[in-house]
Scaffold this motif. Structure first.
Motif, PDB file in Angstrom:
ATOM      1  N   ALA A  18       0.843  -1.202   0.000  1.00  0.00           N
ATOM      2  CA  ALA A  18       0.000   0.000   0.000  1.00  0.00           C
ATOM      3  C   ALA A  18       0.876   1.250   0.000  1.00  0.00           C
ATOM      4  N   PRO A  19       0.576   2.207  -0.868  1.00  0.00           N
ATOM      5  CA  PRO A  19       1.385   3.432  -0.934  1.00  0.00           C
ATOM      6  C   PRO A  19       1.225   4.268   0.330  1.00  0.00           C
ATOM      7  N   ASP A  20       2.309   4.854   0.746  1.00  0.00           N
ATOM      8  CA  ASP A  20       2.312   5.761   1.894  1.00  0.00           C
ATOM      9  C   ASP A  20       1.890   7.135   1.396  1.00  0.00           C
ATOM     10  N   PRO A  21       0.774   7.694   1.901  1.00  0.00           N
ATOM     11  CA  PRO A  21       0.319   9.003   1.402  1.00  0.00           C
ATOM     12  C   PRO A  21       1.363  10.099   1.601  1.00  0.00           C
ATOM     13  N   ALA A  22       2.200   9.974   2.617  1.00  0.00           N
ATOM     14  CA  ALA A  22       3.210  11.004   2.872  1.00  0.00           C
ATOM     15  C   ALA A  22       4.314  10.984   1.821  1.00  0.00           C
ATOM     16  N   SER A  23       4.501   9.836   1.145  1.00  0.00           N
ATOM     17  CA  SER A  23       5.574   9.744   0.154  1.00  0.00           C
ATOM     18  C   SER A  23       5.133  10.191  -1.236  1.00  0.00           C
ATOM     19  N   ALA A  24       3.847  10.491  -1.399  1.00  0.00           N
ATOM     20  CA  ALA A  24       3.360  10.943  -2.708  1.00  0.00           C
ATOM     21  C   ALA A  24       3.920  12.327  -3.009  1.00  0.00           C
ATOM     22  N   PRO A  25       4.354  12.553  -4.255  1.00  0.00           N
ATOM     23  CA  PRO A  25       4.905  13.868  -4.598  1.00  0.00           C
ATOM     24  C   PRO A  25       3.824  14.936  -4.519  1.00  0.00           C
ATOM     25  N   PRO A  26       4.160  16.119  -3.997  1.00  0.00           N
ATOM     26  CA  PRO A  26       3.156  17.181  -3.902  1.00  0.00           C
ATOM     27  C   PRO A  26       2.819  17.745  -5.274  1.00  0.00           C
ATOM     28  N   LEU A  27       1.584  18.194  -5.408  1.00  0.00           N
ATOM     29  CA  LEU A  27       1.169  18.815  -6.663  1.00  0.00           C
ATOM     30  C   LEU A  27       1.725  20.228  -6.734  1.00  0.00           C
ATOM     31  N   PRO A  28       2.069  20.690  -7.926  1.00  0.00           N
ATOM     32  CA  PRO A  28       2.496  22.082  -8.055  1.00  0.00           C
ATOM     33  C   PRO A  28       1.360  23.020  -7.635  1.00  0.00           C
ATOM     34  N   GLU A  29       1.727  24.229  -7.290  1.00  0.00           N
ATOM     35  CA  GLU A  29       0.737  25.208  -6.819  1.00  0.00           C
ATOM     36  C   GLU A  29      -0.380  25.397  -7.838  1.00  0.00           C
ATOM     37  N   GLU A  30      -0.021  25.459  -9.114  1.00  0.00           N
ATOM     38  CA  GLU A  30      -1.020  25.678 -10.161  1.00  0.00           C
ATOM     39  C   GLU A  30      -1.068  24.466 -11.087  1.00  0.00           C
ATOM     40  N   ALA A  31      -1.564  23.348 -10.592  1.00  0.00           N
ATOM     41  CA  ALA A  31      -1.688  22.164 -11.432  1.00  0.00           C
ATOM     42  C   ALA A  31      -2.835  22.377 -12.412  1.00  0.00           C
ATOM     43  N   ARG A  32      -2.565  22.162 -13.697  1.00  0.00           N
ATOM     44  CA  ARG A  32      -3.586  22.333 -14.718  1.00  0.00           C
ATOM     45  C   ARG A  32      -3.618  21.106 -15.601  1.00  0.00           C
ATOM     46  N   PHE A  33      -4.785  20.795 -16.098  1.00  0.00           N
ATOM     47  CA  PHE A  33      -4.927  19.711 -17.044  1.00  0.00           C
ATOM     48  C   PHE A  33      -5.037  20.294 -18.444  1.00  0.00           C
ATOM     49  N   LEU A  34      -4.444  19.609 -19.396  1.00  0.00           N
ATOM     50  CA  LEU A  34      -4.513  20.045 -20.785  1.00  0.00           C
ATOM     51  C   LEU A  34      -5.621  19.277 -21.484  1.00  0.00           C
ATOM     52  N   PRO A  35      -6.367  19.934 -22.376  1.00  0.00           N
ATOM     53  CA  PRO A  35      -7.382  19.190 -23.125  1.00  0.00           C
ATOM     54  C   PRO A  35      -6.694  18.230 -24.089  1.00  0.00           C
ATOM     55  N   VAL A  36      -7.114  16.978 -24.078  1.00  0.00           N
ATOM     56  CA  VAL A  36      -6.509  15.945 -24.922  1.00  0.00           C
ATOM     57  C   VAL A  36      -7.626  15.200 -25.632  1.00  0.00           C
ATOM     58  N   GLU A  37      -7.425  14.969 -26.906  1.00  0.00           N
ATOM     59  CA  GLU A  37      -8.367  14.179 -27.688  1.00  0.00           C
ATOM     60  C   GLU A  37      -7.590  13.038 -28.320  1.00  0.00           C
ATOM     61  N   ILE A  38      -8.037  11.805 -28.131  1.00  0.00           N
ATOM     62  CA  ILE A  38      -7.359  10.641 -28.701  1.00  0.00           C
ATOM     63  C   ILE A  38      -8.131  10.204 -29.933  1.00  0.00           C
TER      64      ILE A  38
END
Length: 123
Positions: A56-76
């Protein structure tokens, strides 16, 4: 008449592989089903590993998200062409990936984030 029997081999995962796969399920916006498809394994098996404290992953070891995390529109789009990246005339970028998938990116974007996305999709 000759009959050929094919024996199914059971895939054996190392503890490190199990930990790595389980850790990937802790990423924001990633489902267990997505990770299961990536490794061609049943999602129920990953859920079983997640219940085991060794994997099970340790939540404390997960990398932090950048301050301004954004998703890009993607079409497959399914097509069969070689991977190519070409800027379109209207400010969009089209990237054709192996396997016939195409990405279209519009607007401003972070080139490093885009490179990570492409590596993740082609892995």
């Amino acid at each position: 008449m000759v009959m050929v029997l094919v024996r199914r081999t059971k895939r054996l995962w190392t503890d490190e592989e199990k930990r790595s796969i389980c850790f990937q399920t802790a990423a924001p916006g990633v489902s267990v089903a997505q990770v299961a498809r990536r490794y061609a394994v049943n999602a129920n098996l990953i859920f079983k590993w997640l219940r085991d404290p060794r994997y099970a992953p340790d939540p404390a070891s997960a990398p932090p998200l950048p301050e301004e995390a954004r998703f890009l529109p993607v079409e497959i789009v399914a097509e069969t062409k070689a991977p190519v990246a070409a800027p379109a005339a209207d400010g969009h970028i089209e990237i054709e990936l192996a396997g016939g998938h195409r990405m279209r990116i519009s607007g401003s974007y972070d080139p490093e984030a885009l490179a990570r996305l492409i590596r993740g999709l082609t892995a």
